[in-house]
Scaffold this motif. Sequence first.
Motif, PDB file in Angstrom:
ATOM      1  N   ASP A 113     -53.295  10.719 -11.265  1.00 40.88           N
ATOM      2  CA  ASP A 113     -54.481  11.332 -11.856  1.00 40.88           C
ATOM      3  C   ASP A 113     -54.952  10.481 -13.036  1.00 40.88           C
ATOM      4  N   PHE A 114     -56.112   9.822 -12.869  1.00 37.97           N
ATOM      5  CA  PHE A 114     -56.561   8.868 -13.869  1.00 37.97           C
ATOM      6  C   PHE A 114     -57.085   9.523 -15.143  1.00 37.97           C
ATOM      7  N   SER A 115     -57.105  10.849 -15.200  1.00 37.08           N
ATOM      8  CA  SER A 115     -57.627  11.485 -16.410  1.00 37.08           C
ATOM      9  C   SER A 115     -56.531  11.680 -17.456  1.00 37.08           C
ATOM     10  N   GLU A 116     -55.322  11.179 -17.176  1.00 32.68           N
ATOM     11  CA  GLU A 116     -54.239  11.407 -18.146  1.00 32.68           C
ATOM     12  C   GLU A 116     -54.369  10.432 -19.326  1.00 32.68           C
ATOM     13  N   PRO A 117     -53.721  10.719 -20.462  1.00 32.03           N
ATOM     14  CA  PRO A 117     -53.989   9.962 -21.687  1.00 32.03           C
ATOM     15  C   PRO A 117     -53.786   8.444 -21.590  1.00 32.03           C
ATOM     16  N   VAL A 118     -52.709   7.985 -20.956  1.00 31.55           N
ATOM     17  CA  VAL A 118     -52.451   6.543 -20.986  1.00 31.55           C
ATOM     18  C   VAL A 118     -53.547   5.790 -20.227  1.00 31.55           C
ATOM     19  N   THR A 119     -53.913   6.292 -19.049  1.00 32.62           N
ATOM     20  CA  THR A 119     -54.982   5.631 -18.285  1.00 32.62           C
ATOM     21  C   THR A 119     -56.289   5.681 -19.062  1.00 32.62           C
ATOM     22  N   GLN A 120     -56.598   6.862 -19.587  1.00 30.07           N
ATOM     23  CA  GLN A 120     -57.861   7.033 -20.296  1.00 30.07           C
ATOM     24  C   GLN A 120     -57.970   6.094 -21.496  1.00 30.07           C
ATOM     25  N   HIS A 121     -56.931   6.042 -22.299  1.00 30.06           N
ATOM     26  CA  HIS A 121     -57.003   5.196 -23.486  1.00 30.06           C
ATOM     27  C   HIS A 121     -56.990   3.720 -23.102  1.00 30.06           C
ATOM     28  N   THR A 122     -56.196   3.366 -22.087  1.00 30.84           N
ATOM     29  CA  THR A 122     -56.157   1.969 -21.666  1.00 30.84           C
ATOM     30  C   THR A 122     -57.545   1.523 -21.221  1.00 30.84           C
ATOM     31  N   GLN A 123     -58.219   2.392 -20.494  1.00 30.74           N
ATOM     32  CA  GLN A 123     -59.547   2.067 -19.989  1.00 30.74           C
ATOM     33  C   GLN A 123     -60.517   1.688 -21.108  1.00 30.74           C
ATOM     34  N   ARG A 124     -60.294   2.234 -22.270  1.00 30.57           N
ATOM     35  CA  ARG A 124     -61.201   1.921 -23.380  1.00 30.57           C
ATOM     36  C   ARG A 124     -60.975   0.523 -23.926  1.00 30.57           C
ATOM     37  N   PHE A 125     -59.791  -0.031 -23.684  1.00 30.17           N
ATOM     38  CA  PHE A 125     -59.477  -1.302 -24.333  1.00 30.17           C
ATOM     39  C   PHE A 125     -59.404  -2.488 -23.379  1.00 30.17           C
ATOM     40  N   VAL A 126     -59.603  -2.244 -22.085  1.00 30.51           N
ATOM     41  CA  VAL A 126     -59.578  -3.357 -21.134  1.00 30.51           C
ATOM     42  C   VAL A 126     -60.966  -3.504 -20.513  1.00 30.51           C
ATOM     43  N   ARG A 127     -61.225  -4.698 -19.984  1.00 29.94           N
ATOM     44  CA  ARG A 127     -62.541  -4.914 -19.387  1.00 29.94           C
ATOM     45  C   ARG A 127     -62.488  -4.952 -17.871  1.00 29.94           C
ATOM     46  N   VAL A 128     -61.300  -5.028 -17.311  1.00 24.60           N
ATOM     47  CA  VAL A 128     -61.189  -4.985 -15.856  1.00 24.60           C
ATOM     48  C   VAL A 128     -60.294  -3.814 -15.482  1.00 24.60           C
ATOM     49  N   PHE A 129     -60.719  -3.112 -14.448  1.00 27.09           N
ATOM     50  CA  PHE A 129     -59.997  -1.925 -14.026  1.00 27.09           C
ATOM     51  C   PHE A 129     -59.830  -2.032 -12.521  1.00 27.09           C
ATOM     52  N   TRP A 130     -58.616  -2.285 -12.092  1.00 25.49           N
ATOM     53  CA  TRP A 130     -58.344  -2.338 -10.654  1.00 25.49           C
ATOM     54  C   TRP A 130     -57.696  -1.021 -10.266  1.00 25.49           C
ATOM     55  N   ALA A 131     -58.510  -0.089  -9.804  1.00 23.30           N
ATOM     56  CA  ALA A 131     -57.998   1.243  -9.477  1.00 23.30           C
ATOM     57  C   ALA A 131     -57.325   1.197  -8.117  1.00 23.30           C
ATOM     58  N   LEU A 132     -56.049   1.469  -8.082  1.00 23.21           N
ATOM     59  CA  LEU A 132     -55.338   1.479  -6.808  1.00 23.21           C
ATOM     60  C   LEU A 132     -55.441   2.868  -6.195  1.00 23.21           C
ATOM     61  N   ASP A 133     -55.560   2.873  -4.880  1.00 21.40           N
ATOM     62  CA  ASP A 133     -55.905   4.089  -4.164  1.00 21.40           C
ATOM     63  C   ASP A 133     -54.784   4.424  -3.187  1.00 21.40           C
ATOM     64  N   LYS A 134     -54.215   5.614  -3.362  1.00 20.64           N
ATOM     65  CA  LYS A 134     -53.098   6.042  -2.519  1.00 20.64           C
ATOM     66  C   LYS A 134     -53.500   6.120  -1.051  1.00 20.64           C
ATOM     67  N   ALA A 135     -54.756   6.565  -0.806  1.00 24.82           N
ATOM     68  CA  ALA A 135     -55.185   6.723   0.591  1.00 24.82           C
ATOM     69  C   ALA A 135     -55.254   5.361   1.281  1.00 24.82           C
ATOM     70  N   LEU A 136     -55.722   4.348   0.553  1.00 23.72           N
ATOM     71  CA  LEU A 136     -55.758   3.005   1.139  1.00 23.72           C
ATOM     72  C   LEU A 136     -54.345   2.510   1.406  1.00 23.72           C
ATOM     73  N   ALA A 137     -53.459   2.764   0.459  1.00 24.95           N
ATOM     74  CA  ALA A 137     -52.077   2.316   0.636  1.00 24.95           C
ATOM     75  C   ALA A 137     -51.439   3.003   1.831  1.00 24.95           C
ATOM     76  N   SER A 138     -51.737   4.286   2.012  1.00 24.86           N
ATOM     77  CA  SER A 138     -51.177   5.018   3.152  1.00 24.86           C
ATOM     78  C   SER A 138     -51.645   4.421   4.466  1.00 24.86           C
ATOM     79  N   ALA A 139     -52.893   3.919   4.477  1.00 26.17           N
ATOM     80  CA  ALA A 139     -53.406   3.288   5.695  1.00 26.17           C
ATOM     81  C   ALA A 139     -52.980   1.825   5.764  1.00 26.17           C
ATOM     82  N   ARG A 140     -52.097   1.422   4.878  1.00 23.83           N
ATOM     83  CA  ARG A 140     -51.600   0.041   4.788  1.00 23.83           C
ATOM     84  C   ARG A 140     -52.759  -0.946   4.582  1.00 23.83           C
TER      85      ARG A 140
END
Lengths: 482, 596
Positions: free
Chosen positions: B395-422
């Motif tokens: 869940d990307f709304s949790e504090p560590v993800t949220q705060h990290t997002q403010r300080f980085v310029r690239v965000f590679w969001a990994l997706d469980k559904a894509l991983a499940s489909a390999r």
Amino acid sequence: MSDIAQRSDARLHLPTAQYIGAAAINGPLVMVSGVRGVAYGETVQIAGRDGRLRRGRVVEVGADRAVIEVWSGTSGLVAADTSVRFVGRPLEIAVAREMLGRVFSGSGEPLDGLPRPVAERLADVNGLPINPTARQYPRSLIVTGISVIDCMNTLIRGQKLPIFSGSGLPHNELAAQIVRQAHLLEGNEPFAIVFVALGIRHDDAEFFRRSLQESGALNRTAMFLNLASDAPMERIMAPRAGLTLAEHLAFEHDMHVLVIMTDMTNYGEALRELGSQRGEVPSRKGYPGYLYSDLASHYERTGIVRGRKGSITQVPILVMPNDDISHPIPDLTGYITEGQIVLGRELYGQAVYPPINVLPSLSRLMKDGVGEGYTRADHPALSNQLYAAYARVGDIRSLAAVVGEEELSDADRRYLAFGAAFERQFLNQGRDENRSLEQTLDLGWRVLSQLPRDELTRVSEQLLDAHYRPPAAAAGATTNEA
Amino acid sequence: MERAGDIIWINGPVMRARMATGLQMLEQVEVGEQHLVGEVIALQGDIATLQVYEETIGLRPGAPVYGLGMPLGVELGPGLMGGIYDGIQRPLEAIEARSGIYISGGIAAPALDRERRWPLEPALTVGQTLHGGETLGAIVETPLVTLRLPVPPDVDGEVTWAAPAGDYRVTDTVARVRTASGERELNLMQRWPVRQPRPSAGRLPPVTPLITGQRVIDTLFPIARGGTAAVPGGFGAGKTVLQQALARWCDADIIIYVGCGERGNEMADVLREFPHLSDPKTGRPLIERTILIANTSNMPVAAREASIYTGITLAEYYRDMGLHVALMADSTSRWAEALREISGRLEEMPAEEGFPAYLPSRLASFYERAGRVSTLSGQEGSVTLIGAVSPPSGDFSEPVTQHTQRFVRVFWALDKALASARHFPAVNWVDSYSGYVEEISPWWAEHVSDAWAAHRARIVDILQGEGRLQEIVRLVGPDTLPDAQRYLLFVARLIKDAFLQQSALDAVDAYSTPPKQAAMLALLANIYDRGLAIIARGAPVGRLQDEVTLWPQVRRLGSTVANQDTTAIAALQEQLYAQLAAIEEDYRHERHSATI
């Protein structure tokens, strides 16, 4: 003092300090004042007026005050009349090879009426972290005879692969089947099983005992039982005791040890209970902030080390409250373990056994333990293609639910046929059915051949030539041309 | 070593000491007879609060505390390459040699080998003025890494003596400098406090991409040298696999891989694999340019907290030699949890989800240590920071993800559904972003292809369009869509299969050079435009899908076409054009206006 305490003192010649009277007793915690020289983490023996001996450990210590966490319950203790004895050592249990075939409580006391085993050595139950440089990367496949595990989520010797289940799902049956059928592709080396029950029902523990007995593995199994009716605090201790024995058997006796711990959710709850009684700041769902580190301290006691012949493989079982995989215990476990096998209620409802929900299941160590030189050259690509195709089945099923099956394209309908064959023939198997790896992989190709050849882009043309055999009915045109 | 006080209270890794003599804030301390390493984290009255980086079981009140008179620091110098260290830079191999398979407490082993001699090529002449950060001399540490040892930043004066070329130990004096505060001896090593950024002359704009060979990253969500990126993903989404692929393939000079609270077997995997993997540029073993910091999940939690600072300080040291460094931290969530655990034991007031209120400022100060800089000696160096985030339940709304997002310029969001489909790398193309696209476009135009930015924009359009259309498809099925939109869905799937997915296990596909990426990108963008034009003339989408027989070849481009062989991609495009033209022939005289 009881017989046990005197005996262990005589054996160890330890400097011990004894105090009478507790400053406060709160749930499992006992506060003692006026103490001197108490070490953080040391073992404590507590006796009340009833003469019953309880064990605990120091969880916080100040200049003249110690906080003790008591494992076997504080009921019956009277503050003024409690004798507290500091043993001067961290909590240790006696470990020995002859503990195989025996039954112990969560803190390592015999429950089978037999005398205590003669200790080969005393080992600190907390263990020490294995140096990452000493680890050997696990690569030997354990064949379980269960198709979906062997083909798509292989268990590797030295891996920690939990089963995420739900209430009422057949996780115990699956674990028992793994225990009965597990073997290496080649070789026949000494193996042992350590079974740790954490707050499970009596009949579940009995199921395991019977199942181990029937398969003849009982005399190679050490059981540490903390049942639902036992003190929750002892649950904190049970996995430590079991894993300490496992380490002894694996790294001192060159045995291959399979550790089954069930149910880790109960363990986490005991930890939460203790944390709240200690007045700690809770994090998610009231669980303590150190839940991750604490779980890791057990799960990471798995593996193979260079220069030792034995290994520890863990299959922890946990029941996800309300089938919720995002609950802190399965969630944190998934971050520590090398994959997970997830059971699904929907498949169970369709009488598929084992009801393994393939898509969220994963074995992280599989990539280096299968394929050419390990299993069969086509294994990795086949597994990938099965995953990709079955993921598409899910999409098409939800589409079919909207537009109806008749509206689907021909290719989509063949995906549905593949999905059904996958679940009925590949996934589904008998509780005593032990499929060889060859059978499993060939079966995988058979169900995959339900799909049009063009759709199978995850496998190379060479593999398709070697293994793709469409059923006559579905590919009549192809057969005629040939 | 001076006895600074006595322990009076212990709770896990946190303890309090009554001071006899003054300890400084953040001073490194040693506790007990075993000399366990710790740090001062709070001072109040005569009570110092310490956090200890080793297991504290068995420690008693009354145990002595020794102050070291300096903050927790790391040793910088030759001999770190290819090594594996714990969170406070203790060499794990040396520890194994001493204490066997388990790590026991109180083992002191220096990070730099004191006996080994290094061949120094001196760069100093007697009489020259020497400023901080200038080069003392060069040492070829491994065939992949030549160190230009910077003198400590605070050195300023005239060289009165310089050692001749020869073999020296790290502690041997190799130069003397007359400074305002007296004569100073320089050797090959220096110490630096981990929580203090190393100085540079100034920041430079991030205009060069860090090429990773991963198509979805380099082309869609690129990161610049000196940039910052976060890789969030639930368990099993492939964070570690992606981090390891980046460590393997990215074109940095030095890789620092921090395994922060992760699995022991994973570190064993890296240790086993990296000596056998070869650098794409030179063919030398990757381990020759890699440093590993391993503080696995069962190692002491306070050292986990220190591990990312140890990593970034090493990175800055190599940056100061004019090298380009990439640091992978896997995972920053475990670091944040260590912070939370220690904060909890200090009984601090928690903010969100039990994390301390200073979590965002700590994250910010960590990510701000990345950057492309002009070094004190006027060279260009960079530290690129890639932090994995393990959000609870994905869940990307949790504090560590949220705060990290403010300080980085690239965000590679990994997706469980894509991983499940390999589908790997499971980078979600809708949720991810990169703030460097504009700045690095000129690099692509200059070095690879003028059309890169335009083609990239086309592909992004198609993928975004697909996202919108899928919502409609979910409601009414695909058949009700107009042909042009169905073609967009078809090409989007082609882009996913052929371009975005990349097999880390396939020898060819694992790494795509920029020219290959650009050629594949061009083919996909061109084919889309070409097909759309034919549909506009009235051709049904079904004919394009069924009569063009080369689609499977497009899907397999990643693994079938070698990196040097971009002409094969152009040739395939010509063949596709020919097949499309054959369909177009039937609609040459029709004049439909297509609506999209």
